[in-house]
Design a protein around this motif. Structure first.
Motif, PDB file in Angstrom:
ATOM      1  N   LEU A   1       0.839  -1.192   0.000  1.00  0.00           N
ATOM      2  CA  LEU A   1       0.000   0.000   0.000  1.00  0.00           C
ATOM      3  C   LEU A   1       0.875   1.244   0.000  1.00  0.00           C
ATOM      4  O   LEU A   1       1.455   1.613   1.019  1.00  0.00           O
ATOM      5  CB  LEU A   1      -0.936  -0.004   1.212  1.00  0.00           C
ATOM      6  CG  LEU A   1      -2.029   1.041   1.225  1.00  0.00           C
ATOM      7  CD1 LEU A   1      -2.832   1.058  -0.072  1.00  0.00           C
ATOM      8  CD2 LEU A   1      -2.967   0.791   2.385  1.00  0.00           C
TER       9      LEU A   1
ATOM     10  N   CYS B   1      -2.458   6.918   3.456  1.00  0.00           N
ATOM     11  CA  CYS B   1      -3.604   6.435   4.226  1.00  0.00           C
ATOM     12  C   CYS B   1      -3.637   7.060   5.614  1.00  0.00           C
ATOM     13  O   CYS B   1      -2.650   7.626   6.066  1.00  0.00           O
ATOM     14  CB  CYS B   1      -3.518   4.922   4.387  1.00  0.00           C
ATOM     15  SG  CYS B   1      -3.569   4.042   2.840  1.00  0.00           S
TER      16      CYS B   1
ATOM     17  N   LEU C   1      -6.391  -3.991  -2.160  1.00  0.00           N
ATOM     18  CA  LEU C   1      -6.017  -2.695  -1.602  1.00  0.00           C
ATOM     19  C   LEU C   1      -7.008  -1.629  -2.033  1.00  0.00           C
ATOM     20  O   LEU C   1      -7.557  -1.698  -3.134  1.00  0.00           O
ATOM     21  CB  LEU C   1      -4.611  -2.307  -2.083  1.00  0.00           C
ATOM     22  CG  LEU C   1      -3.476  -3.230  -1.665  1.00  0.00           C
ATOM     23  CD1 LEU C   1      -2.170  -2.783  -2.301  1.00  0.00           C
ATOM     24  CD2 LEU C   1      -3.352  -3.290  -0.149  1.00  0.00           C
TER      25      LEU C   1
END
Length: 173
Positions: A47, A51, A92
């Motif tokens: 990832l 985030c 993801l």
């Protein structure tokens, strides 16, 4: 009090934001360690988009209350995870999932009972750091769609991912 982090692991800056809240005493060192474990888990899962993860470090009474309110389970537990998205293991989120205001993908919330973590570390004969590392990896994987509700392939996959991240961090049993 919230402590935001922007993370750098092995020279690769990840613009993840980790928001810490604690209603128990936690050292800056342990908080920074949790930040590192979250970042390492997100990195291991591939990832790279920025985030946001919210973390609450609390005690058994508070996690018990949250467990009862959110899951109708009338007991404390070690860790709770509240994912923002319904992902499949290994799937993801993508850029479209980002909050327009912050540009961050809100992965969800994790709640860890430091009281339960300390008890389990003693029970399993390892450090609090090792136990909280495991619970943190476990929770992040839940935020990313991993589950262990069956005793078969899903649980085995989650355990394999947990051990891979912990090994990468040099945290072994």
């Amino acid at each position: 009090m919230f402590t935001p982090y922007t993370n750098e692991i092995e020279g690769f800056t990840m613009n993840h934001q980790i928001l810490f809240e604690s209603d128990v005493t936690i050292s800056d060192t342990l908080e920074a360690h949790i930040n590192t474990v979250i970042t390492a888990t997100l990195t291991a899962q591939g990832l790279t988009l920025p985030c946001e993860v919210s973390v609450l470090i609390t005690d058994d009474a508070t996690i018990h209350e949250i467990n009862l309110e959110q899951r109708e389970i009338d007991r404390p537990t070690d860790v709770l995870s509240f994912p923002m998205f319904e992902l499949e293991a290994g799937e993801l989120p993508d850029a479209e999932d980002a909050d327009p205001g912050s540009g961050l993908i809100p992965l969800g919330d994790m709640v860890i009972s430091l009281e339960r973590t300390t008890e389990q570390a003693a029970e399993f004969g390892h450090s609090v750091e090792r136990e909280i590392s495991y619970l943190t990896v476990h929770s992040v994987l839940h935020l990313l769609g991993y589950d262990h509700m069956d005793e078969g392939a899903e649980k085995a996959l989650m355990r394999q991912r947990e051990e891979a991240v912990l090994t990468t961090l040099g945290i072994v049993r």
